[in-house]
Motif scaffolding. Sequence first.
Motif, PDB file in Angstrom:
ATOM      1  N   VAL A  89      23.615  31.983  41.535  1.00 36.61           N
ATOM      2  CA  VAL A  89      23.277  33.060  42.064  1.00 36.61           C
ATOM      3  C   VAL A  89      21.829  33.481  41.568  1.00 36.61           C
ATOM      4  N   ALA A  90      21.020  33.721  42.403  1.00 35.31           N
ATOM      5  CA  ALA A  90      19.612  34.213  41.961  1.00 35.31           C
ATOM      6  C   ALA A  90      19.685  35.483  41.531  1.00 35.31           C
ATOM      7  N   ALA A  91      18.873  35.701  40.470  1.00 36.17           N
ATOM      8  CA  ALA A  91      18.866  36.900  39.550  1.00 36.17           C
ATOM      9  C   ALA A  91      17.453  37.916  40.039  1.00 36.17           C
ATOM     10  N   ALA A  92      17.232  38.845  39.278  1.00 32.05           N
ATOM     11  CA  ALA A  92      16.482  39.815  39.857  1.00 32.05           C
ATOM     12  C   ALA A  92      15.029  39.783  39.169  1.00 32.05           C
ATOM     13  N   GLY A  93      14.975  38.705  38.456  1.00 31.24           N
ATOM     14  CA  GLY A  93      13.511  38.783  37.784  1.00 31.24           C
ATOM     15  C   GLY A  93      13.404  39.634  36.532  1.00 31.24           C
ATOM     16  N   THR A  94      12.642  40.479  36.665  1.00 32.51           N
ATOM     17  CA  THR A  94      12.518  41.541  35.705  1.00 32.51           C
ATOM     18  C   THR A  94      12.626  42.968  36.578  1.00 32.51           C
ATOM     19  N   SER A  95      13.441  43.578  35.845  1.00 31.82           N
ATOM     20  CA  SER A  95      13.937  44.929  36.440  1.00 31.82           C
ATOM     21  C   SER A  95      14.655  45.900  35.347  1.00 31.82           C
ATOM     22  N   THR A  96      14.519  47.070  35.798  1.00 30.44           N
ATOM     23  CA  THR A  96      15.225  48.032  35.206  1.00 30.44           C
ATOM     24  C   THR A  96      16.228  48.853  35.932  1.00 30.44           C
ATOM     25  N   ALA A  97      16.320  48.382  37.208  1.00 36.18           N
ATOM     26  CA  ALA A  97      17.614  48.973  37.947  1.00 36.18           C
ATOM     27  C   ALA A  97      18.759  48.168  37.608  1.00 36.18           C
ATOM     28  N   THR A  98      19.845  48.988  38.211  1.00 34.17           N
ATOM     29  CA  THR A  98      21.112  48.493  38.228  1.00 34.17           C
ATOM     30  C   THR A  98      21.367  47.127  39.339  1.00 34.17           C
ATOM     31  N   HIS A  99      21.733  46.006  38.958  1.00 32.58           N
ATOM     32  CA  HIS A  99      22.118  45.049  39.993  1.00 32.58           C
ATOM     33  C   HIS A  99      23.459  44.574  39.830  1.00 32.58           C
ATOM     34  N   ARG A 100      24.225  44.275  41.026  1.00 30.59           N
ATOM     35  CA  ARG A 100      25.323  43.844  41.010  1.00 30.59           C
ATOM     36  C   ARG A 100      25.530  42.414  41.681  1.00 30.59           C
ATOM     37  N   TYR A 101      26.343  41.508  41.299  1.00 26.39           N
ATOM     38  CA  TYR A 101      26.520  39.981  41.678  1.00 26.39           C
ATOM     39  C   TYR A 101      27.787  39.700  41.912  1.00 26.39           C
ATOM     40  N   GLN A 102      28.202  38.753  42.909  1.00 25.48           N
ATOM     41  CA  GLN A 102      29.214  38.319  43.214  1.00 25.48           C
ATOM     42  C   GLN A 102      29.133  36.813  43.640  1.00 25.48           C
ATOM     43  N   LEU A 103      30.307  36.257  43.319  1.00 28.44           N
ATOM     44  CA  LEU A 103      30.667  34.509  43.940  1.00 28.44           C
ATOM     45  C   LEU A 103      31.814  34.546  43.824  1.00 28.44           C
ATOM     46  N   HIS A 104      32.098  33.870  45.230  1.00 26.72           N
ATOM     47  CA  HIS A 104      33.226  33.571  45.699  1.00 26.72           C
ATOM     48  C   HIS A 104      33.735  31.962  45.439  1.00 26.72           C
ATOM     49  N   ASP A 105      34.800  31.920  44.536  1.00 28.04           N
ATOM     50  CA  ASP A 105      35.247  30.586  44.352  1.00 28.04           C
ATOM     51  C   ASP A 105      36.384  30.167  44.878  1.00 28.04           C
ATOM     52  N   ALA A 106      36.171  29.440  46.131  1.00 24.56           N
ATOM     53  CA  ALA A 106      37.125  29.205  47.094  1.00 24.56           C
ATOM     54  C   ALA A 106      38.172  28.085  46.457  1.00 24.56           C
ATOM     55  N   LEU A 107      37.632  27.207  45.508  1.00 19.07           N
ATOM     56  CA  LEU A 107      38.108  25.973  45.028  1.00 19.07           C
ATOM     57  C   LEU A 107      38.982  26.143  43.641  1.00 19.07           C
ATOM     58  N   ALA A 108      39.133  27.523  43.246  1.00 14.27           N
ATOM     59  CA  ALA A 108      39.803  27.741  42.039  1.00 14.27           C
ATOM     60  C   ALA A 108      41.322  27.518  42.110  1.00 14.27           C
ATOM     61  N   PRO A 109      41.632  26.720  41.098  1.00  7.39           N
ATOM     62  CA  PRO A 109      42.932  26.308  40.978  1.00  7.39           C
ATOM     63  C   PRO A 109      43.974  27.418  40.933  1.00  7.39           C
ATOM     64  N   VAL A 110      45.361  26.966  41.421  1.00  3.85           N
ATOM     65  CA  VAL A 110      46.523  28.280  41.433  1.00  3.85           C
ATOM     66  C   VAL A 110      47.308  27.750  40.436  1.00  3.85           C
ATOM     67  N   GLY A 111      48.013  28.675  39.833  1.00  2.00           N
ATOM     68  CA  GLY A 111      49.186  28.398  38.779  1.00  2.00           C
ATOM     69  C   GLY A 111      48.640  28.054  37.561  1.00  2.00           C
ATOM     70  N   THR A 112      47.491  28.418  37.146  1.00  2.00           N
ATOM     71  CA  THR A 112      46.983  27.957  35.804  1.00  2.00           C
ATOM     72  C   THR A 112      46.151  29.093  35.333  1.00  2.00           C
ATOM     73  N   VAL A 113      45.984  29.548  33.913  1.00  2.00           N
ATOM     74  CA  VAL A 113      44.841  30.374  33.373  1.00  2.00           C
ATOM     75  C   VAL A 113      43.737  29.606  33.611  1.00  2.00           C
ATOM     76  N   LEU A 114      42.757  30.608  34.253  1.00  2.00           N
ATOM     77  CA  LEU A 114      41.305  30.274  34.464  1.00  2.00           C
ATOM     78  C   LEU A 114      40.217  30.964  33.442  1.00  2.00           C
ATOM     79  N   TYR A 115      39.333  30.299  32.903  1.00  3.40           N
ATOM     80  CA  TYR A 115      38.326  31.059  32.113  1.00  3.40           C
ATOM     81  C   TYR A 115      36.920  30.832  32.901  1.00  3.40           C
TER      82      TYR A 115
END
Length: 716
Positions: free
Chosen positions: A580-606
């Motif tokens: 995910v691209a970052a904001a460069g240089t900023s003093t403002a609040t920025h929120r980011y999100q990534l959709h992990d569609a291939l995440a395994p099921v049935g095990t602890v994820l880190y």
Amino acid sequence: MEIIPLLCSAAKRYRQLSILLLLLLLARQGQAATTAYYSNGQNITLPAGSSNVSLALASEAAQQQLTATVTVSTNGPVTVRLPLTGTGQPGFRAGVLVSTANSPSLLGLSQVLQLQALGTVTLRTYLGATLQQEQPVDASVVQLALLAPAGQPTQLEFVSQNAFDRVEITFGQAVQLGVATKIHYAYAIGPDNPKQVKGFLSQFTQVSSDSYSTANPNGGGLCLNSGINNPERAVDADLTNYASFSSLTSVGTGCGGTLRVQLAGTVPAPGYRAGFVLGNAGLLDVGVLSALRLRTYRGGVLQETTADASLLQLTLLSNDKAFISFPATLPFDEVGIERTAVLDLLNNLNIYYGFGLENAGFTTSSIATSYPLSQNNYTVSSTGTCTLCRSNVITPSTGSPYLTFDQGLGALSSMQVRFPLNSAGVAGNRAGVVLGQNTVLDANVLANIILATYDAAGNVLETATSSSLLTANLLPGGKQEVSFRTTRNFAQVGITLKAALSLLSNARVYSAFADDLGVLRAISPAGPLPVVLTSFAASRPAGATAVEVVWATASEQHSNYFVVERTTDPQAGFQAVGQVAAAGTSTATHRYQLHDALAPVGTVLYYRLRQVDFDGSERLSPVTTLAATGSADGFALYPNPAGDSPVSLRLPASVAAGGTIAIYSSLGQVLLQQFVSGEVESATLVTTGLPIGIYQVVLRDAAGQRLATKRLVLNR
């Protein structure tokens, strides 16, 4: 060297971001004097009657030569309170320099009777008339100080926790008359000034199982005892807490004792050293170092290993601590220490925390050294009857010249060499001598070594002997330092070798020195933080298989992009799942999100973030954990709490054969493990033999991945 963390809010954010720590290592610049206050013989408080205390001349007390002579009484304790010329602050050394006036009269007594004849000794500090701190003096130190031959002034001291302007000493009631002690002076010796050193520590405000591991790095079978006590203490926020090697080990089976700790960020080697701060440093010698192995990791992947004692460096700290480290050549974010041999001394070794620090942090500031041996600017003397006692200067084809002492045949003799320094040592400096690698500085040898400081005229100022008062330090190449912390300015350093121990025959003496050790402090960075991370989490909505990874920043400096990384086993390493691209240089609040569609099921994820700047430098975030769903549903224990009867388990229907159920102690030790056989939905745990307490029951699949954890309480 004392460790003092500064826990301001900026520093907390700084650790959460895993941004580079700045470490302050106290070191001398030139010969700036340490703050020191002394008694001067004025306004001394004496016991009623004071028949047991004889005050010295005012001129002697004013020059810190002698304040009083105390004759220990059989009728009760004797107390002397000495005002100082200033106020010592918390962290100052508070003490009294004493020597014996008539110890030869006690030499016919056994050690036990000698100590009884002396009675106990207690030190106290006061601020005005208010008691600040009380500290009994260790009996072995009392014996060294008060049963030594005349002319060997010895320190009795402790590190103060409160401000003070008076030091009091009490000699307890004795069982024999005639024990007389000279009080030379009381003192308060302060710390020095800092310099900056870059690096990371294994210090976290919130400790999780991801912060440390006691698993065998080479694989292997199960360990009934991991070999490490209290491993979580090596990664918490309190740098005075420690883990330790257990005496219940099975070296050679992978259960000898291994501890890995996560650092607060990635160390950009080379130019840095990797290692640990260990306690009971006086026990460390070449033999002990050869039984230890250090490793570095990055992202859970092994980077470097060293088990060669010649590559390990011991750097002495105060309070019987030391750095053990090696020069890293590859970047790392995790360090490990492993015990590779069964040595009783290692059972007492405390492991305070891991680190990655730049090389500048491992050098002391030299104040003064002795002159080259080739200039013959030293004095050799002997005492007692000694046949064939002599000294020689040896100049090898490679390496530095050294002085040898042939102890001869004198059983009660000793030999001494005194070195003038090229500059004056300052109160609070470390005074010491460098010895050759052919001398093993164990407790028996240190008991036959006496170090002393002198003024320019050759008058004795202070002495120290035995492992209770001397500190041994291993140098690169096998040489060793033996030293003690001073309380007076000094011009010369001397060492006396007793002939009673054959190990001192042909001992090599290279030089004398005065230097500083310092105090280590962790602070927030001086410049702007590249990224201030305010939140980081992973979640799986109900009924969904994909994982949503979200994070937010309060400010960013030259930040190019974030890489989201995932793993099911942190020890096996992380894999990138998106960018995910970052904001460069900023003093403002920025929120980011990534959709992990291939995440395994049935095990602890880190999950973790790899933040990359425009210049290519990168930093890792703390790890966030997403609990297993699906296959772990339905895992339960009953009864819980449990008594003497077996514990029944309800297992998820999808747990295949080859899965395991294990019981862990509160120290993270595997106490019991059994396999799941076939497609079963229940199992039984037999807890016979386990004491009352709280345990963790961990369910893993056939691949060894943790599926679920339940707490089990035994209350028979």
